[in-house]
Design a protein around this motif. Structure first.
Motif, PDB file in Angstrom:
ATOM      1  N   PHE A  80       0.983  -1.250   0.187  1.00 59.82           N
ATOM      2  CA  PHE A  80      -0.046  -0.072   0.073  1.00 59.82           C
ATOM      3  C   PHE A  80       1.049   1.372  -0.247  1.00 59.82           C
ATOM      4  CE2 PHE A  80      -2.321   3.266   2.451  1.00 59.82           C
ATOM      5  CZ  PHE A  80      -3.190   3.593   1.472  1.00 59.82           C
ATOM      6  N   ALA A  81       2.082   1.207   0.832  1.00 67.72           N
ATOM      7  CA  ALA A  81       3.051   2.484   0.815  1.00 67.72           C
ATOM      8  C   ALA A  81       3.320   2.786  -0.599  1.00 67.72           C
ATOM      9  CB  ALA A  81       4.152   2.136   1.500  1.00 67.72           C
ATOM     10  N   VAL A  82       3.653   1.731  -1.353  1.00 68.28           N
ATOM     11  CA  VAL A  82       4.083   1.970  -2.825  1.00 68.28           C
ATOM     12  C   VAL A  82       3.043   2.467  -3.531  1.00 68.28           C
ATOM     13  CG1 VAL A  82       4.923   0.593  -4.858  1.00 68.28           C
ATOM     14  CG2 VAL A  82       5.873   0.241  -2.619  1.00 68.28           C
ATOM     15  N   SER A  83       1.921   1.838  -3.726  1.00 67.16           N
ATOM     16  CA  SER A  83       0.489   2.290  -4.380  1.00 67.16           C
ATOM     17  C   SER A  83       0.362   3.673  -4.038  1.00 67.16           C
ATOM     18  CB  SER A  83      -0.605   1.407  -4.071  1.00 67.16           C
ATOM     19  OG  SER A  83      -0.554  -0.005  -4.642  1.00 67.16           O
ATOM     20  N   GLU A  84       0.183   4.139  -2.866  1.00 64.54           N
ATOM     21  CA  GLU A  84      -0.011   5.349  -2.267  1.00 64.54           C
ATOM     22  C   GLU A  84       0.890   6.316  -2.555  1.00 64.54           C
ATOM     23  OE1 GLU A  84      -1.616   7.320   1.891  1.00 64.54           O
ATOM     24  OE2 GLU A  84      -0.054   6.137   1.797  1.00 64.54           O
ATOM     25  N   SER A  85       2.137   6.076  -2.780  1.00 67.39           N
ATOM     26  CA  SER A  85       3.335   7.025  -2.936  1.00 67.39           C
ATOM     27  C   SER A  85       3.438   7.332  -4.554  1.00 67.39           C
ATOM     28  CB  SER A  85       4.803   6.152  -2.797  1.00 67.39           C
ATOM     29  OG  SER A  85       5.768   7.229  -3.217  1.00 67.39           O
ATOM     30  N   LEU A  86       3.022   6.217  -5.332  1.00 67.17           N
ATOM     31  CA  LEU A  86       2.696   6.461  -6.848  1.00 67.17           C
ATOM     32  C   LEU A  86       1.306   6.942  -7.385  1.00 67.17           C
ATOM     33  CD1 LEU A  86       4.892   3.453  -8.085  1.00 67.17           C
ATOM     34  CD2 LEU A  86       5.455   5.710  -7.721  1.00 67.17           C
ATOM     35  N   ASP A  87       0.539   6.792  -6.595  1.00 65.50           N
ATOM     36  CA  ASP A  87      -1.000   7.285  -6.390  1.00 65.50           C
ATOM     37  C   ASP A  87      -1.691   6.289  -7.773  1.00 65.50           C
ATOM     38  OD1 ASP A  87      -3.293   8.295  -6.193  1.00 65.50           O
ATOM     39  OD2 ASP A  87      -2.977   9.888  -7.734  1.00 65.50           O
ATOM     40  N   LEU A  88      -1.474   5.082  -7.468  1.00 65.91           N
ATOM     41  CA  LEU A  88      -1.960   3.940  -8.525  1.00 65.91           C
ATOM     42  C   LEU A  88      -3.370   3.807  -8.218  1.00 65.91           C
ATOM     43  CD1 LEU A  88       0.990   1.318  -8.126  1.00 65.91           C
ATOM     44  CD2 LEU A  88       0.867   3.198  -9.726  1.00 65.91           C
ATOM     45  N   ARG A  89      -4.164   3.814  -9.268  1.00 64.21           N
ATOM     46  CA  ARG A  89      -5.587   3.640  -9.111  1.00 64.21           C
ATOM     47  C   ARG A  89      -6.120   2.799 -10.038  1.00 64.21           C
ATOM     48  NH1 ARG A  89      -7.364   6.789  -5.174  1.00 64.21           N
ATOM     49  NH2 ARG A  89      -6.378   8.506  -4.409  1.00 64.21           N
ATOM     50  N   ASP A  90      -7.221   2.115 -10.170  1.00 60.22           N
ATOM     51  CA  ASP A  90      -7.998   1.335 -11.084  1.00 60.22           C
ATOM     52  C   ASP A  90      -6.919   0.234 -11.491  1.00 60.22           C
ATOM     53  OD1 ASP A  90      -9.829   0.420 -12.524  1.00 60.22           O
ATOM     54  OD2 ASP A  90      -8.981   1.393 -14.580  1.00 60.22           O
ATOM     55  N   ALA A  91      -6.141  -0.364 -10.453  1.00 63.41           N
ATOM     56  CA  ALA A  91      -4.845  -1.205 -10.786  1.00 63.41           C
ATOM     57  C   ALA A  91      -5.387  -2.562 -10.898  1.00 63.41           C
ATOM     58  CB  ALA A  91      -3.632  -0.967  -9.855  1.00 63.41           C
ATOM     59  N   VAL A  92      -4.466  -3.362 -11.575  1.00 66.51           N
ATOM     60  CA  VAL A  92      -4.976  -4.904 -11.643  1.00 66.51           C
ATOM     61  C   VAL A  92      -3.489  -5.401 -10.915  1.00 66.51           C
ATOM     62  CG1 VAL A  92      -4.775  -7.038 -12.882  1.00 66.51           C
ATOM     63  CG2 VAL A  92      -6.034  -4.871 -13.985  1.00 66.51           C
ATOM     64  N   HIS A  93      -3.776  -6.138  -9.751  1.00 71.78           N
ATOM     65  CA  HIS A  93      -2.896  -6.641  -8.924  1.00 71.78           C
ATOM     66  C   HIS A  93      -2.784  -8.042  -8.979  1.00 71.78           C
ATOM     67  CE1 HIS A  93      -1.864  -3.270  -6.054  1.00 71.78           C
ATOM     68  NE2 HIS A  93      -2.749  -2.688  -6.559  1.00 71.78           N
ATOM     69  N   ILE A  94      -1.333  -8.518  -9.666  1.00 76.31           N
ATOM     70  CA  ILE A  94      -1.012  -9.968  -9.763  1.00 76.31           C
ATOM     71  C   ILE A  94      -0.086 -10.414  -8.785  1.00 76.31           C
ATOM     72  CG2 ILE A  94      -0.418 -11.469 -11.626  1.00 76.31           C
ATOM     73  CD1 ILE A  94      -1.081  -9.555 -13.440  1.00 76.31           C
ATOM     74  N   GLY A  95      -0.586 -11.647  -8.041  1.00 76.28           N
ATOM     75  CA  GLY A  95       0.343 -12.122  -7.069  1.00 76.28           C
ATOM     76  C   GLY A  95       0.618 -13.598  -7.184  1.00 76.28           C
ATOM     77  N   HIS A  96       1.842 -13.939  -6.896  1.00 71.41           N
ATOM     78  CA  HIS A  96       2.369 -15.290  -7.163  1.00 71.41           C
ATOM     79  C   HIS A  96       2.635 -15.833  -5.959  1.00 71.41           C
ATOM     80  CE1 HIS A  96       5.638 -18.334  -7.965  1.00 71.41           C
ATOM     81  NE2 HIS A  96       4.504 -18.986  -8.468  1.00 71.41           N
ATOM     82  N   SER A  97       2.274 -17.046  -5.574  1.00 73.28           N
ATOM     83  CA  SER A  97       2.563 -17.861  -4.251  1.00 73.28           C
ATOM     84  C   SER A  97       2.323 -16.938  -2.958  1.00 73.28           C
ATOM     85  CB  SER A  97       3.937 -18.426  -4.434  1.00 73.28           C
ATOM     86  OG  SER A  97       4.168 -19.421  -3.590  1.00 73.28           O
ATOM     87  N   THR A  98       3.322 -16.550  -2.316  1.00 75.78           N
ATOM     88  CA  THR A  98       3.163 -15.775  -1.265  1.00 75.78           C
ATOM     89  C   THR A  98       2.674 -14.559  -1.517  1.00 75.78           C
ATOM     90  OG1 THR A  98       4.941 -16.956  -0.039  1.00 75.78           O
ATOM     91  CG2 THR A  98       4.697 -14.680   0.858  1.00 75.78           C
ATOM     92  N   GLY A  99       3.161 -14.127  -2.744  1.00 77.62           N
ATOM     93  CA  GLY A  99       2.658 -12.651  -3.178  1.00 77.62           C
ATOM     94  C   GLY A  99       1.113 -12.627  -3.547  1.00 77.62           C
ATOM     95  N   GLY A 100       0.557 -13.969  -3.677  1.00 80.62           N
ATOM     96  CA  GLY A 100      -0.999 -14.263  -4.061  1.00 80.62           C
ATOM     97  C   GLY A 100      -1.492 -13.887  -2.688  1.00 80.62           C
ATOM     98  N   GLY A 101      -0.995 -14.332  -1.468  1.00 77.81           N
ATOM     99  CA  GLY A 101      -1.476 -13.861  -0.219  1.00 77.81           C
ATOM    100  C   GLY A 101      -1.429 -12.392   0.137  1.00 77.81           C
ATOM    101  N   GLU A 102      -0.337 -11.754  -0.240  1.00 74.85           N
ATOM    102  CA  GLU A 102      -0.093 -10.585  -0.183  1.00 74.85           C
ATOM    103  C   GLU A 102      -1.206  -9.552  -0.985  1.00 74.85           C
ATOM    104  OE1 GLU A 102       3.904  -8.628  -0.375  1.00 74.85           O
ATOM    105  OE2 GLU A 102       3.193  -7.763  -2.063  1.00 74.85           O
ATOM    106  N   VAL A 103      -1.492 -10.151  -2.175  1.00 74.91           N
ATOM    107  CA  VAL A 103      -2.604  -9.484  -2.842  1.00 74.91           C
ATOM    108  C   VAL A 103      -3.940  -9.546  -2.011  1.00 74.91           C
ATOM    109  CG1 VAL A 103      -3.874  -9.641  -5.047  1.00 74.91           C
ATOM    110  CG2 VAL A 103      -1.321  -9.590  -5.036  1.00 74.91           C
ATOM    111  N   ALA A 104      -4.162 -10.832  -1.636  1.00 77.20           N
ATOM    112  CA  ALA A 104      -5.532 -10.955  -0.998  1.00 77.20           C
ATOM    113  C   ALA A 104      -5.465 -10.119   0.239  1.00 77.20           C
ATOM    114  CB  ALA A 104      -5.718 -12.454  -0.532  1.00 77.20           C
ATOM    115  N   ARG A 105      -4.824 -10.069   1.036  1.00 81.46           N
ATOM    116  CA  ARG A 105      -4.719  -8.974   2.324  1.00 81.46           C
ATOM    117  C   ARG A 105      -4.747  -7.909   1.716  1.00 81.46           C
ATOM    118  NH1 ARG A 105      -3.516 -10.384   7.326  1.00 81.46           N
ATOM    119  NH2 ARG A 105      -4.632 -12.261   6.761  1.00 81.46           N
ATOM    120  N   TYR A 106      -4.060  -7.424   0.791  1.00 76.94           N
ATOM    121  CA  TYR A 106      -3.829  -5.823   0.101  1.00 76.94           C
ATOM    122  C   TYR A 106      -5.302  -5.531  -0.328  1.00 76.94           C
ATOM    123  CZ  TYR A 106      -2.929  -1.835  -2.670  1.00 76.94           C
ATOM    124  OH  TYR A 106      -2.999  -0.647  -3.409  1.00 76.94           O
TER     125      TYR A 106
END
Length: 278
Positions: A80-106
């Motif tokens: 979220f800190a990265v997304s907020e800093s870059l002001d990312l909106r309407d984004a598609v978040h793709i997570g692999h393995s542990t990154g998939g867990g990160e996406v779900a929580r994010y």
């Protein structure tokens, strides 16, 4: 190099390529790797006109090797800190393995209320829960993950070489075409990170119950999984996750391994693009 500093003072490295006016595709890597694991996808989507963003999880890659915060809540907050800093909106978040867990929580905690997430993709992802419990009898015994911890502590370099050379990419299967460059790149990425982050991260990816995260996600979510995944067995991951998602779609791949984003990017990337554009 580009970094963002989190609320608890951790420097997170990130890549941000492509036109800033384009829809962002944000990639979340697996354990114990870095944003470099997304090379094939970032170049692919960049060439299709998208803005592509990926960060190194805390303690991994080029991010700060701190000794705390190696859990899904901090992983999601760092993203979220990265997304907020870059002001990312309407984004598609793709997570692999542990990154998939990160996406779900994010997505569950930070993404949807702020309009930051348009869609999500979980690839060979760990949710809802890898660990065997009374409520999750199909999971893997704690002894499996204790073995990961023991191997990481005893000889991380050899353990990482063994994982990459064998089950991660299915190179231990009869008839597999072993790619030495892929093995060395996996090992390189892993050894860039900290042993503390990798050791603690085993509990994060194996013992975090993300059932409620999945139930909270309402955006269209694509679940992709290889049917020969030896790291995150499909029966206790994707097949359960898609049933918990309000707007989930499942696609499986016969014979594909855990690391199919690398070994079969020629198949996976077009499927990702179709979902993003659809």
């Amino acid at each position: 190099m580009p970094f963002v500093t989190t609320q608890d003072g951790v420097e997170i490295f990130f890549k941000d390529w492509g036109p800033k006016s384009a829809q962002p595709i944000v990639f979340h890597h697996g354990w114990p790797l870095s944003s470099d694991d997304w090379d094939a996808q970032m170049l692919f989507f960049l060439h299709h006109g998208y803005r592509v963003v990926a960060h190194d999880r805390r303690g991994h890659g080029r991010s700060a090797q701190v000794d705390t915060g190696h859990d899904m809540d901090h992983y999601a907050a760092d993203a979220f800190a990265v997304s907020e800093s870059l002001d990312l909106r309407d984004a598609v978040h793709i997570g692999h393995s542990t990154g998939g867990g990160e996406v779900a929580r994010y997505v569950a905690k930070h993404g949807e209320p702020a309009g930051r997430v348009a869609k999500a993709v979980l690839v060979s992802a760990v949710p809802p829960l890898m660990l065997k419990t009374e409520a999750n009898p199909e999971g893997l015994p704690i002894a499996v993950f204790d073995g990961f911890r023991a191997a990481t502590a005893a000889n991380r370099a050899q353990f990482f070489l063994d994982v990459a050379s064998g089950p991660f990419y299915g190179f231990n299967r009869d008839g597999a075409t072993v790619q030495q460059g892929v093995i060395r790149n996996w090992w390189r990425q892993g050894m860039m990170g900290s042993a503390k982050a990798h050791y603690d991260g085993i509990a994060a990816f194996s013992e975090t119950d993300q059932t409620d995260d999945l139930k909270a996600i309402t955006v269209p979510t694509l679940v992709l999984h290889g049917e020969d995944d030896q790291i995150v067995p499909i029966a206790d991951a994707a097949l359960k996750s898609v049933k918990l998602l309000a707007n989930g779609t499942l696609k499986t791949y016969p014979g594909f391994p855990h690391g199919m984003l690398t070994t079969h990017h020629d198949v996976i990337n077009p499927d990702l693009l179709a979902f993003v554009k659809g």
